[in-house]
Design a protein around this motif. Structure first.
Motif, PDB file in Angstrom:
ATOM      1  N   ARG A  82      38.684  45.782  50.965  1.00 20.40           N
ATOM      2  CA  ARG A  82      40.089  45.790  51.151  1.00 20.40           C
ATOM      3  C   ARG A  82      40.950  44.652  50.798  1.00 20.40           C
ATOM      4  N   ILE A  83      41.890  44.399  49.611  1.00 18.53           N
ATOM      5  CA  ILE A  83      42.464  43.411  49.526  1.00 18.53           C
ATOM      6  C   ILE A  83      43.883  43.788  49.171  1.00 18.53           C
ATOM      7  N   GLU A  84      44.782  43.019  50.155  1.00 18.97           N
ATOM      8  CA  GLU A  84      46.104  43.284  49.963  1.00 18.97           C
ATOM      9  C   GLU A  84      46.682  42.284  49.024  1.00 18.97           C
ATOM     10  N   GLY A 117      54.784  33.289  38.077  1.00 15.36           N
ATOM     11  CA  GLY A 117      53.806  33.024  39.336  1.00 15.36           C
ATOM     12  C   GLY A 117      52.547  32.878  38.515  1.00 15.36           C
ATOM     13  N   ALA A 118      51.526  32.027  39.365  1.00 16.11           N
ATOM     14  CA  ALA A 118      50.247  31.734  38.455  1.00 16.11           C
ATOM     15  C   ALA A 118      49.544  33.098  38.302  1.00 16.11           C
ATOM     16  N   SER A 119      48.476  32.887  37.704  1.00 17.92           N
ATOM     17  CA  SER A 119      47.534  33.992  37.132  1.00 17.92           C
ATOM     18  C   SER A 119      47.067  34.394  38.597  1.00 17.92           C
ATOM     19  N   GLY A 120      47.105  35.686  38.743  1.00 22.54           N
ATOM     20  CA  GLY A 120      46.453  36.271  39.926  1.00 22.54           C
ATOM     21  C   GLY A 120      47.326  36.373  41.273  1.00 22.54           C
ATOM     22  N   SER A 121      48.715  36.060  40.945  1.00 23.61           N
ATOM     23  CA  SER A 121      49.589  36.027  41.892  1.00 23.61           C
ATOM     24  C   SER A 121      50.107  37.368  42.437  1.00 23.61           C
ATOM     25  N   GLY A 122      49.701  38.403  41.577  1.00 23.04           N
ATOM     26  CA  GLY A 122      50.261  39.845  41.522  1.00 23.04           C
ATOM     27  C   GLY A 122      51.405  40.425  40.938  1.00 23.04           C
ATOM     28  N   LYS A 123      51.702  39.395  40.031  1.00 22.66           N
ATOM     29  CA  LYS A 123      53.015  39.787  39.046  1.00 22.66           C
ATOM     30  C   LYS A 123      52.673  41.352  38.275  1.00 22.66           C
ATOM     31  N   SER A 124      51.716  41.363  37.843  1.00 24.60           N
ATOM     32  CA  SER A 124      51.317  42.607  36.982  1.00 24.60           C
ATOM     33  C   SER A 124      51.448  43.574  37.890  1.00 24.60           C
ATOM     34  N   THR A 125      50.767  43.670  39.319  1.00 25.18           N
ATOM     35  CA  THR A 125      50.804  44.567  40.055  1.00 25.18           C
ATOM     36  C   THR A 125      52.188  44.908  40.569  1.00 25.18           C
ATOM     37  N   LEU A 126      53.020  44.011  40.573  1.00 17.67           N
ATOM     38  CA  LEU A 126      54.225  44.396  41.052  1.00 17.67           C
ATOM     39  C   LEU A 126      55.180  45.051  39.815  1.00 17.67           C
TER      40      LEU A 126
HETATM   41  P1  ADP Z   1      48.554  38.447  37.635  1.00 15.23           P
HETATM   42  O1  ADP Z   1      49.331  39.520  36.643  1.00 15.23           O
HETATM   43  O2  ADP Z   1      49.855  37.902  38.449  1.00 15.23           O
HETATM   44  O3  ADP Z   1      47.919  37.839  36.993  1.00 15.23           O
HETATM   45  P2  ADP Z   1      47.711  40.750  39.188  1.00 15.23           P
HETATM   46  O4  ADP Z   1      48.676  41.718  39.666  1.00 15.23           O
HETATM   47  O5  ADP Z   1      47.029  41.308  37.841  1.00 15.23           O
HETATM   48  O6  ADP Z   1      47.765  39.335  38.602  1.00 15.23           O
HETATM   49  O7  ADP Z   1      46.374  40.637  40.269  1.00 15.23           O
HETATM   50  C1  ADP Z   1      46.720  40.200  41.459  1.00 15.23           C
HETATM   51  C2  ADP Z   1      45.240  40.169  42.347  1.00 15.23           C
HETATM   52  O8  ADP Z   1      45.002  41.319  42.458  1.00 15.23           O
HETATM   53  C3  ADP Z   1      44.013  39.611  41.722  1.00 15.23           C
HETATM   54  O9  ADP Z   1      43.571  38.542  42.576  1.00 15.23           O
HETATM   55  C4  ADP Z   1      43.313  40.757  41.094  1.00 15.23           C
HETATM   56  O10 ADP Z   1      41.937  40.270  41.220  1.00 15.23           O
HETATM   57  C5  ADP Z   1      43.524  41.787  41.970  1.00 15.23           C
HETATM   58  N1  ADP Z   1      43.501  43.075  41.581  1.00 15.23           N
HETATM   59  C6  ADP Z   1      44.276  43.491  40.514  1.00 15.23           C
HETATM   60  N2  ADP Z   1      44.239  45.009  40.162  1.00 15.23           N
HETATM   61  C7  ADP Z   1      43.170  45.044  40.921  1.00 15.23           C
HETATM   62  C8  ADP Z   1      42.237  46.274  41.225  1.00 15.23           C
HETATM   63  N3  ADP Z   1      42.402  47.338  40.601  1.00 15.23           N
HETATM   64  N4  ADP Z   1      41.160  46.092  42.311  1.00 15.23           N
HETATM   65  C9  ADP Z   1      41.202  45.226  43.099  1.00 15.23           C
HETATM   66  N5  ADP Z   1      41.870  44.011  42.881  1.00 15.23           N
HETATM   67  C10 ADP Z   1      42.728  44.065  41.907  1.00 15.23           C
END
Ligand code: ADP
Ligand code: MG
Length: 672
Positions: free
Chosen positions: A34-36, A55-64
C-alpha cells in the motif's frame, strides 16, 4: 443535472467552483504494498482559469491530473465537477465527461499509430456520435487552425513531435474541450515546439477554455495565471501569478475564440444514427486490426475454415448420396412392390419353392390396386452376334415391364402383349449390348443369338444408371414366356414386381398382395419388399451418417473457436495502450466491447465464408473424380454454417472483449 450529459454548466457563475477536490487521497496497492500517493488534496479550480501544477517527478502530479480528468477515481475524499460528486457517476457517465467536457493532452501524445492525423482527431467525435460529414469537417477545421491543414492524412509516424502534439490538441478540442488537461505537454518536445504548444494552450484559455498544465519546468509554469506546487502528494503552495510571461495579443485571442461548442444532445433518430456510426467505426477498426496482422488472422481462421468446410461438405455429400439413391429407386419405378418366393430373405428353400407361378402373375394383373405387373426370369447365357460372343443376362419380362420399371427406349419399341402371348423370339437390348455388338451399326432388325435362341432385335434401351449390379453387364430383355418355355424350361419366376395404382398407398397394397397370394397358395410362402421401405431405410442410414460426421465437424469448430479466443486474448494484451487511449478520449466500456466482439465475429464470419467456398471447391474436385454422384448444397446448411461461425465469434470473442472493456483506463494508458 449531470455534467457532461450536455452543457457542462457555468461553474463560476453558479457560486461553486467548476472543479473541486475535497480531501482527495489516492492509494495504490493494498496490504504491505500500500502506497498513499496523494495525501488529502483540497483544490478549487474556477471556470476560465489557466492553472499550472508544478512539482518534481514522482510527486503525484499525473495521479492528480488523472483524477481531475475522470480517468481515475479518488480512493478517499470527493471530487465534484460543477457541484456534482463524481462518486455518484457511473463509468459511462465518466466516459461521457471525458468525451464531451475534458480534453486530454499527454506528454507522449498518445495518438493511434494506424490512424491519420484527421482520423486521430475524429475519435472523440465518433464516440460522441457526430455524423461523418460534420466530423471530418470539424477535424479539418481544427487541424487547419493548429497549422496542420496540409497534414491531415499523415500518419503520426510521418509527423514531428510538435506536430503530433498539435494533433492531440485538436483531438482534445474535437468535442469542445471546455477543460483542457495537459500532462507535461512539452516534456517530449524541443524548445520551439514546446513554446508553440504553450502559445496554443494560452490562446485556448483566452478563448474561454479552462486549462490545467502539469509540468516540472518553472519556466513553463510561469505562463500560467495560477501556480499550484505539489510535493510528495501534498499541495505546498497555491499562488496567483500576477505577471504571466508573454501575454497574448488581442487578434490571436480573437482568432482562437471562434470555436463553437458542437451540439451534443441527441434526438432518438440521431442517437440511432450515432450508434450506427459508432458501429461502423468499430467495424472499420476491427478490419484494420485484422489486415495489419494478416498471417495471424489467417491462421486463426484456419480452424473455422476447416470446421465449416467439413460440416458443409459432409452435409452436401450426405444429401448427394441420398438424392442419388432416391433417384435410382424412383428410376426403378415409383411405388413398386417386389414379391419373392420363400419366407424371408435368405430362405434356403427359396430356390426349390415354386411359389411364384405364371398364374399368379395373370391373377395379380386383374387386382384393383395393381397398375402393371411384370415377372423377372433371369438366366445367364452366351450371346452371339456374327462372329462375336460375350456372356450376358437374359431377363424374361412382361409387356408391362417398361411401365413398372420405367425403362427408356433409345430406338425401336418394347415387347408387346402379343409377343408375350406368342412366345415371340424378339429382344430389347440394353446400351452395353449395343456397344458390344453393334458399334457403328443399326441393331434394329438384326438377329442376335441368346444361348441357343435366335431373337430379332426390336428395341434399344437408353443407358441406365443402376445402383445395383455390374454397370457393365450386358442385358437383354425378351418376353418371359419365351424365357420360360424356350430357354430355362421351367415356369419358375424369380420375382414379380407390381406397380401400385396411383392413389393406393404402398402399405395397403403390400398387405393386399400378401393376403391375396397367401389365400391362393394356402400358405404364406412369399415375402415382399416395397420401394418405399427401401427408400426410407437408405435415407435414414445416410441421415445417421451425416449426423455422426457433423458431430465430429462441430468438434473441430469448437477447437477453431478456442483458437480465435486465444488470438483475441493476445490481441487485447497487445493493444492495451490503444484501449487506454480510446477510453481516455471518451470510449464507453460498451464501445470497447463492441470493437473486439466485432473483430472476433469478423474473423469467424470470414472464416465461415471461406470455409463454404472451400467446400464448393471440394465439390468441384469431387465431381471431377466421381461422375456418378454430386454434392448437393442446401441453403439451410450454408445459412446454418454462417450462423454457426458468427455464434462462435460471439461466444469465444466475448471473454477477450470483456477483458478489454474491463481495463482500467490509467492502467491501460501506462502500458507500453
Ligand atoms: P508525477 O506525474 O508527478 O511524476 P505520478 O503521479 O506519476 O508522479 O506518480 C506518483 C507516485 O505514485 C510515484 O511514486 C509512482 O511510483 C506512484 N505510482 C503511480 N502510479 C502507480 C501505480 N499504478 N501503482 C503504484 N504506484 C504508482
Ligand atoms: Mg507524470
Amino acid at each position: 443535472m449531470i455534467p457532461g450529459a450536455g452543457d457542462p454548466g457555468q461553474g463560476g457563475e453558479a457560486g461553486h467552483p467548476l472543479l473541486s477536490l475535497r480531501g482527495v487521497k489516492r492509494i495504490y496497492g493494498a496490504g504491505d504494498q500500500r502506497i498513499e500517493v496523494l495525501h488529502g488534496i483540497d483544490l478549487d479550480i474556477r471556470k476560465g482559469e489557466l492553472v499550472a501544477i508544478i512539482g518534481a517527478s514522482g510527486s503525484g502530479k499525473s495521479t492528480l491530473m488523472n483524477i481531475i480528468g475522470c480517468l481515475d477515481r479518488p480512493s478517499e475524499g470527493d471530487y465534484l465537477i460543477d457541484g456534482v460528486s463524481s462518486r455518484q457517476l457511473h463509468s459511462d457517465e465518466l466516459a461521457a465527461l471525458r468525451r464531451n467536457y475534458f480534453g486530454f493532452i499527454f506528454q507522449r501524445y498518445h495518438l493511434l499509430s494506424h490512424l491519420s492525423a484527421a482520423g486521430n482527431t475524429e475519435i472523440p467525435a465518433i464516440y460522441a456520435g457526430m455524423d461523418g460529414a460534420a466530423r471530418s469537417r470539424n477535424a479539418q477545421a481544427l487541424l487547419e487552425r493548429l497549422g496542420l491543414g496540409d497534414k491531415t492524412s499523415h500518419l503520426p509516424s510521418q509527423l514531428s513531435g510538435g506536430q503530433q502534439q498539435r494533433v492531440s490538441i485538436a483531438r482534445a478540442l474535437m468535442n469542445g474541450g471546455q477543460v483542457i488537461l495537459a500532462d507535461e505537454p512539452t516534456g517530449a518536445l524541443d524548445t520551439t515546439s514546446g513554446k508553440e504548444v504553450i502559445r496554443i494552450l494560452k490562446e485556448l484559455n483566452a478563448a474561454g477554455h479552462t486549462v490545467i498544465i502539469v509540468t516540472h519546468d518553472p519556466s513553463i509554469a510561469a505562463h500560467a495565471g495560477r501556480i499550484i506546487e505539489i510535493r510528495d502528494g501534498s499541495v505546498i503552495a497555491d499562488r496567483i501569478n500576477e505577471s504571466p510571461t508573454e501575454p497574448l495579443t488581442r487578434e490571436e485571442s480573437a482568432a482562437a475564440g471562434e470555436d463553437a461548442t458542437p451540439d451534443l444532445s441527441l434526438s432518438p433518430f440521431r442517437a440511432f444514427l450515432a450508434g450506427l456510426s459508432r458501429f461502423q467505426e468499430a467495424f472499420r477498426m476491427a478490419w484494420i486490426a485484422m489486415i495489419s496482422h494478416r498471417m495471424r488472422t489467417l491462421l486463426t481462421m484456419l480452424g473455422i475454415i476447416i470446421g465449416i468446410m467439413a460440416v458443409v461438405s459432409v452435409v452436401a455429400l450426405g444429401r448427394g448420396a441420398s438424392q442419388k439413391v432416391t433417384d435410382n429407386i424412383s428410376a426403378m419405378g415409383t411405388n413398386t412392390i417386389s414379391i419373392f418366393p420363400g419366407k424371408d430373405w435368405g430362405d434356403v428353400r427359396a430356390n426349390r419353392i415354386q411359389s411364384l407361378s405364371v398364374f399368379d402373375l395373370e391373377a395379380l394383373r386383374h387386382e384393383v390396386y395393381v397398375d402393371s405387373v411384370t415377372p423377372t426370369v433371369n438366366t445367364s447365357v452366351l450371346f452371339h452376334y456374327g462372329s462375336q460372343e460375350a456372356s450376358g443376362q437374359i431377363n424374361g419380362v412382361s409387356d408391362q415391364y417398361d411401365r413398372v420399371r420405367g425403362a427408356d427406349l433409345a430406338a425401336g419399341r418394347f415387347i408387346s402383349r402379343e409377343h408375350v402371348r406368342d412366345m415371340a423370339q424378339v429382344a430389347v437390348i440394353d446400351d452395353n449390348t449395343r456397344k458390344k455388338f453393334f458399334s457403328g451399326e443399326d441393331p434394329l432388325g438384326k438377329i442376335i443369338i441368346l444361348g441357343r435362341l435366335p431373337c430379332v432385335v426390336i428395341g434399344v434401351l437408353k443407358k441406365e444408371e443402376s445402383p445395383f449390379g455390374n454397370p457393365d453387364a450386358l442385358k437383354v430383355y425378351i418376353p418371359y414366356t419365351s424365357a420360360i418355355y424356350r430357354v430355362t424350361g421351367n415356369n419358375k419366376l424369380s420375382t414379380i414386381v407390381v406397380r401400385v395404382r396411383d392413389g393406393w398407398s404402398n402399405a395397403v397394397a403390400e398387405q393386399q398382395i400378401i393376403n391375396f397370394l397367401t389365400i391362393r397358395h394356402n400358405a404364406k410362402d412369399i415375402f415382399t419388399s416395397s420401394s418405399d421401405t427401401i427408400l426410407k431405410t437408405i435415407q435414414e442410414t445416410t441421415g445417421t451418417m451425416t449426423l455422426l460426421v457433423s458431430c465430429i465437424a462441430v468438434i473441430s469448430l469448437v477447437v477453431g473457436g478456442i483458437g480465435v479466443m486465444n488470438i483475441m486474448l493476445v490481441s487485447v494484451t497487445e493493444r492495451t495502450r490503444e484501449i487506454g487511449i480510446r477510453m481516455a478520449v471518451g470510449a464507453r466500456k460498451s464501445d470497447i466491447l463492441q470493437q473486439f466482439l466485432i473483430e472476433a465475429v469478423l474473423v469467424c464470419l470470414i472464416g465461415g465464408i471461406l470455409g463454404i467456398l472451400c467446400s464448393y471447391g471440394v465439390s468441384l474436385v469431387f465431381s471431377y473424380f466421381v461422375q456418378s454422384m454430386s454434392m448437393v448444397f442446401s441453403l439451410f446448411s450454408i445459412v446454418a454454417a454462417v450462423t454457426c461461425s458468427t455464434l462462435i465469434g460471439v461466444i469465444f470473442g466475448y471473454l477477450p472483449a470483456r477483458n478489454a472493456a474491463r481495463l482500467d483506463p490509467i492502467v491501460a494508458l501506462a502500458r507500453e
